[in-house]
Design a protein around this motif. Structure first.
Motif, PDB file in Angstrom:
ATOM      1  N   GLY A   1      -8.556 -21.538 -28.881  1.00  0.00           N
ATOM      2  CA  GLY A   1      -9.408 -22.369 -27.947  1.00  0.00           C
ATOM      3  C   GLY A   1      -8.616 -23.077 -26.967  1.00  0.00           C
ATOM      4  O   GLY A   1      -8.909 -23.235 -25.541  1.00  0.00           O
ATOM      5  N   ALA A   2      -7.724 -24.117 -27.842  1.00  0.00           N
ATOM      6  CA  ALA A   2      -6.990 -24.807 -27.192  1.00  0.00           C
ATOM      7  C   ALA A   2      -5.960 -24.379 -26.228  1.00  0.00           C
ATOM      8  O   ALA A   2      -6.472 -25.024 -24.855  1.00  0.00           O
ATOM      9  CB  ALA A   2      -6.271 -25.627 -28.074  1.00  0.00           C
ATOM     10  N   LEU A   3      -5.348 -22.983 -26.317  1.00  0.00           N
ATOM     11  CA  LEU A   3      -4.454 -22.632 -25.748  1.00  0.00           C
ATOM     12  C   LEU A   3      -4.974 -22.141 -23.730  1.00  0.00           C
ATOM     13  O   LEU A   3      -5.004 -21.939 -23.669  1.00  0.00           O
ATOM     14  CB  LEU A   3      -3.790 -21.810 -26.469  1.00  0.00           C
ATOM     15  N   SER A   4      -6.389 -21.222 -24.304  1.00  0.00           N
ATOM     16  CA  SER A   4      -7.270 -20.557 -23.058  1.00  0.00           C
ATOM     17  C   SER A   4      -7.467 -21.683 -22.563  1.00  0.00           C
ATOM     18  O   SER A   4      -7.770 -21.292 -21.467  1.00  0.00           O
ATOM     19  CB  SER A   4      -8.092 -19.535 -24.015  1.00  0.00           C
ATOM     20  N   ALA A   5      -7.928 -22.873 -23.149  1.00  0.00           N
ATOM     21  CA  ALA A   5      -8.644 -23.934 -22.428  1.00  0.00           C
ATOM     22  C   ALA A   5      -7.082 -24.413 -21.174  1.00  0.00           C
ATOM     23  O   ALA A   5      -7.364 -25.131 -19.386  1.00  0.00           O
ATOM     24  CB  ALA A   5      -9.014 -25.304 -22.946  1.00  0.00           C
TER      25      ALA A   5
ATOM     26  N   ASP B   1      -4.882 -22.013 -20.494  1.00  0.00           N
ATOM     27  CA  ASP B   1      -4.469 -21.169 -19.388  1.00  0.00           C
ATOM     28  C   ASP B   1      -3.869 -20.137 -20.474  1.00  0.00           C
ATOM     29  O   ASP B   1      -2.857 -19.831 -19.124  1.00  0.00           O
ATOM     30  CB  ASP B   1      -4.916 -20.845 -17.691  1.00  0.00           C
ATOM     31  N   ILE B   2      -2.898 -20.175 -20.991  1.00  0.00           N
ATOM     32  CA  ILE B   2      -2.084 -19.330 -22.271  1.00  0.00           C
ATOM     33  C   ILE B   2      -3.009 -18.329 -23.001  1.00  0.00           C
ATOM     34  O   ILE B   2      -3.667 -18.888 -23.875  1.00  0.00           O
ATOM     35  CB  ILE B   2      -1.097 -20.724 -23.541  1.00  0.00           C
ATOM     36  N   GLU B   3      -2.308 -17.029 -22.415  1.00  0.00           N
ATOM     37  CA  GLU B   3      -3.103 -16.457 -23.523  1.00  0.00           C
ATOM     38  C   GLU B   3      -2.134 -15.642 -24.883  1.00  0.00           C
ATOM     39  O   GLU B   3      -0.996 -15.662 -24.471  1.00  0.00           O
ATOM     40  CB  GLU B   3      -3.150 -15.445 -21.920  1.00  0.00           C
ATOM     41  N   ALA B   4      -3.197 -15.832 -25.742  1.00  0.00           N
ATOM     42  CA  ALA B   4      -2.362 -16.425 -27.365  1.00  0.00           C
ATOM     43  C   ALA B   4      -3.832 -14.865 -28.094  1.00  0.00           C
ATOM     44  O   ALA B   4      -3.910 -15.315 -28.557  1.00  0.00           O
ATOM     45  CB  ALA B   4      -2.191 -16.806 -27.473  1.00  0.00           C
TER      46      ALA B   4
END
Length: 96
Positions: free
Chosen positions: A33-37, A39-42
């Motif tokens: 959730g923190a990375l997708s906020a 805009d990092i796709e993991a």
């Protein structure tokens, strides 16, 4: 062996077994959730979050296993809290 002692032994044996998948799920979901906020796709974190561990794919069973382990550990912990405290007879004051 009394009931409280048996419940404590079962609880202590299940907590480490239940803690690892719960921690993996919580950490991978939070980090995703923190990375997708940002805009990092993991997407690999979402796979890990749902029980796909590469060679071992537990996705069909992972949520059920997590739910059962969580309920069992919570119920045994509540049972330990609500069980009446028993005192040893040697610790009680002598009768008058």
């Amino acid at each position: 062996m009394n009931r409280r002692h048996l419940l404590r032994r079962v609880h202590r044996s299940l907590v480490p077994m239940a803690a690892l998948p719960l921690l993996i799920t919580a950490l991978s979901g939070s980090l995703y959730g923190a990375l997708s906020a940002r805009d990092i796709e993991a997407f690999w974190l979402m796979k890990l979050h749902t029980g796909n561990f590469g060679v071992i794919n537990l996705q069909p069973y992972y949520s059920t296993v997590l739910g059962v382990l969580t309920l069992f550990v919570a119920c045994s912990g509540i049972g330990l809290l609500l069980a009446p405290w028993t005192r040893r007879t040697s610790a009680s004051p002598p009768p008058n």
